[in-house]
Write a protein that holds these residues in place. Structure first.
Motif, PDB file in Angstrom:
ATOM      1  N   CYS A   1       0.836  -1.201   0.000  1.00 55.87           N
ATOM      2  CA  CYS A   1       0.000   0.000   0.000  1.00 55.87           C
ATOM      3  C   CYS A   1       0.876   1.258   0.000  1.00 55.87           C
ATOM      4  CB  CYS A   1      -0.928  -0.011   1.215  1.00 55.87           C
ATOM      5  SG  CYS A   1      -2.016   1.424   1.317  1.00 55.87           S
ATOM      6  N   CYS A   2       1.902   1.266   0.846  1.00 49.79           N
ATOM      7  CA  CYS A   2       2.807   2.419   0.902  1.00 49.79           C
ATOM      8  C   CYS A   2       3.521   2.622  -0.428  1.00 49.79           C
ATOM      9  CB  CYS A   2       3.834   2.236   2.019  1.00 49.79           C
ATOM     10  SG  CYS A   2       3.158   2.433   3.671  1.00 49.79           S
ATOM     11  N   ASN A   3       3.959   1.535  -1.024  1.00 51.38           N
ATOM     12  CA  ASN A   3       4.642   1.635  -2.322  1.00 51.38           C
ATOM     13  C   ASN A   3       3.713   2.204  -3.383  1.00 51.38           C
ATOM     14  OD1 ASN A   3       6.929   0.565  -1.183  1.00 51.38           O
ATOM     15  ND2 ASN A   3       6.581  -1.492  -1.966  1.00 51.38           N
ATOM     16  N   SER A   4       2.469   1.758  -3.376  1.00 56.03           N
ATOM     17  CA  SER A   4       1.490   2.248  -4.335  1.00 56.03           C
ATOM     18  C   SER A   4       1.248   3.741  -4.156  1.00 56.03           C
ATOM     19  CB  SER A   4       0.185   1.471  -4.174  1.00 56.03           C
ATOM     20  OG  SER A   4      -0.811   1.987  -5.010  1.00 56.03           O
ATOM     21  N   ASN A   5       1.093   4.160  -2.912  1.00 62.54           N
ATOM     22  CA  ASN A   5       0.873   5.581  -2.637  1.00 62.54           C
ATOM     23  C   ASN A   5       2.084   6.415  -3.029  1.00 62.54           C
ATOM     24  OD1 ASN A   5      -1.728   5.290  -1.680  1.00 62.54           O
ATOM     25  ND2 ASN A   5      -1.088   5.041   0.439  1.00 62.54           N
ATOM     26  N   THR A   6       3.268   5.906  -2.767  1.00 57.27           N
ATOM     27  CA  THR A   6       4.484   6.633  -3.131  1.00 57.27           C
ATOM     28  C   THR A   6       4.583   6.803  -4.639  1.00 57.27           C
ATOM     29  OG1 THR A   6       5.638   5.806  -1.179  1.00 57.27           O
ATOM     30  CG2 THR A   6       7.008   6.599  -2.986  1.00 57.27           C
ATOM     31  N   GLU A   7       4.292   5.751  -5.374  1.00 62.99           N
ATOM     32  CA  GLU A   7       4.327   5.833  -6.830  1.00 62.99           C
ATOM     33  C   GLU A   7       3.300   6.832  -7.350  1.00 62.99           C
ATOM     34  OE1 GLU A   7       3.743   1.829  -8.144  1.00 62.99           O
ATOM     35  OE2 GLU A   7       5.683   1.170  -7.359  1.00 62.99           O
ATOM     36  N   ARG A   8       2.115   6.813  -6.764  1.00 63.51           N
ATOM     37  CA  ARG A   8       1.060   7.743  -7.190  1.00 63.51           C
ATOM     38  C   ARG A   8       1.478   9.187  -6.924  1.00 63.51           C
ATOM     39  NH1 ARG A   8      -3.048  10.066  -4.433  1.00 63.51           N
ATOM     40  NH2 ARG A   8      -2.632   8.786  -2.605  1.00 63.51           N
ATOM     41  N   LEU A   9       2.028   9.446  -5.738  1.00 61.39           N
ATOM     42  CA  LEU A   9       2.470  10.800  -5.408  1.00 61.39           C
ATOM     43  C   LEU A   9       3.631  11.235  -6.293  1.00 61.39           C
ATOM     44  CD1 LEU A   9       2.205  10.689  -1.529  1.00 61.39           C
ATOM     45  CD2 LEU A   9       0.772  11.989  -3.105  1.00 61.39           C
ATOM     46  N   ASP A  10       4.526  10.318  -6.607  1.00 65.27           N
ATOM     47  CA  ASP A  10       5.641  10.653  -7.504  1.00 65.27           C
ATOM     48  C   ASP A  10       5.132  11.042  -8.885  1.00 65.27           C
ATOM     49  OD1 ASP A  10       7.551  10.261  -5.568  1.00 65.27           O
ATOM     50  OD2 ASP A  10       8.084   8.231  -6.244  1.00 65.27           O
ATOM     51  N   ARG A  11       4.136  10.300  -9.393  1.00 67.07           N
ATOM     52  CA  ARG A  11       3.567  10.638 -10.705  1.00 67.07           C
ATOM     53  C   ARG A  11       2.904  12.020 -10.670  1.00 67.07           C
ATOM     54  NH1 ARG A  11       1.866   5.246 -10.511  1.00 67.07           N
ATOM     55  NH2 ARG A  11      -0.243   5.912  -9.965  1.00 67.07           N
ATOM     56  N   MET A  12       2.178  12.303  -9.589  1.00 67.06           N
ATOM     57  CA  MET A  12       1.525  13.609  -9.457  1.00 67.06           C
ATOM     58  C   MET A  12       2.570  14.722  -9.418  1.00 67.06           C
ATOM     59  SD  MET A  12      -1.525  12.644  -6.740  1.00 67.06           S
ATOM     60  CE  MET A  12      -1.697  14.324  -6.224  1.00 67.06           C
ATOM     61  N   TYR A  13       3.650  14.504  -8.670  1.00 64.46           N
ATOM     62  CA  TYR A  13       4.707  15.507  -8.562  1.00 64.46           C
ATOM     63  C   TYR A  13       5.345  15.750  -9.926  1.00 64.46           C
ATOM     64  CZ  TYR A  13       9.121  17.662  -7.280  1.00 64.46           C
ATOM     65  OH  TYR A  13      10.202  18.505  -7.211  1.00 64.46           O
ATOM     66  N   GLN A  14       5.663  14.662 -10.629  1.00 66.40           N
ATOM     67  CA  GLN A  14       6.259  14.799 -11.966  1.00 66.40           C
ATOM     68  C   GLN A  14       5.347  15.544 -12.922  1.00 66.40           C
ATOM     69  OE1 GLN A  14       9.362  14.169 -12.774  1.00 66.40           O
ATOM     70  NE2 GLN A  14       9.762  13.413 -10.701  1.00 66.40           N
ATOM     71  N   LYS A  15       4.042  15.269 -12.833  1.00 67.75           N
ATOM     72  CA  LYS A  15       3.084  15.945 -13.694  1.00 67.75           C
ATOM     73  C   LYS A  15       3.037  17.443 -13.395  1.00 67.75           C
ATOM     74  CE  LYS A  15      -1.718  15.671 -15.166  1.00 67.75           C
ATOM     75  NZ  LYS A  15      -3.004  14.974 -14.997  1.00 67.75           N
ATOM     76  N   ILE A  16       3.036  17.792 -12.110  1.00 63.88           N
ATOM     77  CA  ILE A  16       2.997  19.201 -11.712  1.00 63.88           C
ATOM     78  C   ILE A  16       4.294  19.910 -12.128  1.00 63.88           C
ATOM     79  CG2 ILE A  16       3.044  20.744  -9.708  1.00 63.88           C
ATOM     80  CD1 ILE A  16       1.106  18.735  -8.359  1.00 63.88           C
ATOM     81  N   MET A  17       5.427  19.252 -11.929  1.00 62.92           N
ATOM     82  CA  MET A  17       6.715  19.879 -12.261  1.00 62.92           C
ATOM     83  C   MET A  17       6.906  20.001 -13.767  1.00 62.92           C
ATOM     84  SD  MET A  17       7.854  20.743  -9.431  1.00 62.92           S
ATOM     85  CE  MET A  17       9.470  21.311  -9.853  1.00 62.92           C
ATOM     86  N   GLY A  18       6.223  19.176 -14.541  1.00 65.16           N
ATOM     87  CA  GLY A  18       6.325  19.239 -15.991  1.00 65.16           C
ATOM     88  C   GLY A  18       5.576  20.404 -16.606  1.00 65.16           C
TER      89      GLY A  18
END
Length: 65
Positions: free
Chosen positions: A47-64
């Motif tokens: 669950c933690c890994n899934s949440n981390t991956e989701r947050l990383d994708r959101m961060y990358q999208k925002i920074m892009g």
């Protein structure tokens, strides 16, 4: 980060318990409890890994942007 450390500690404790009880053939209940703890720790880590991956994708999208 704290949750990951707690889950890792729980996983390590469950693995240690399972390995210590592996030689004891008379205490099936203790081994079952250790296995259940390990399964719970693995589920929490997934669950933690899934949440981390989701947050990383959101961060990358925002920074892009």
């Amino acid at each position: 980060m704290i949750k990951i450390v707690k889950v890792a500690s729980l996983s390590a404790a469950a693995l240690l318990t399972t390995s210590l009880l592996g030689g004891c053939t008379t205490d099936q209940t203790a081994r079952d409890m250790a296995q259940q703890a390990l399964d719970t720790a693995n589920s929490a880590q997934a669950c933690c890994n899934s949440n981390t991956e989701r947050l990383d994708r959101m961060y990358q999208k925002i920074m892009g942007k």
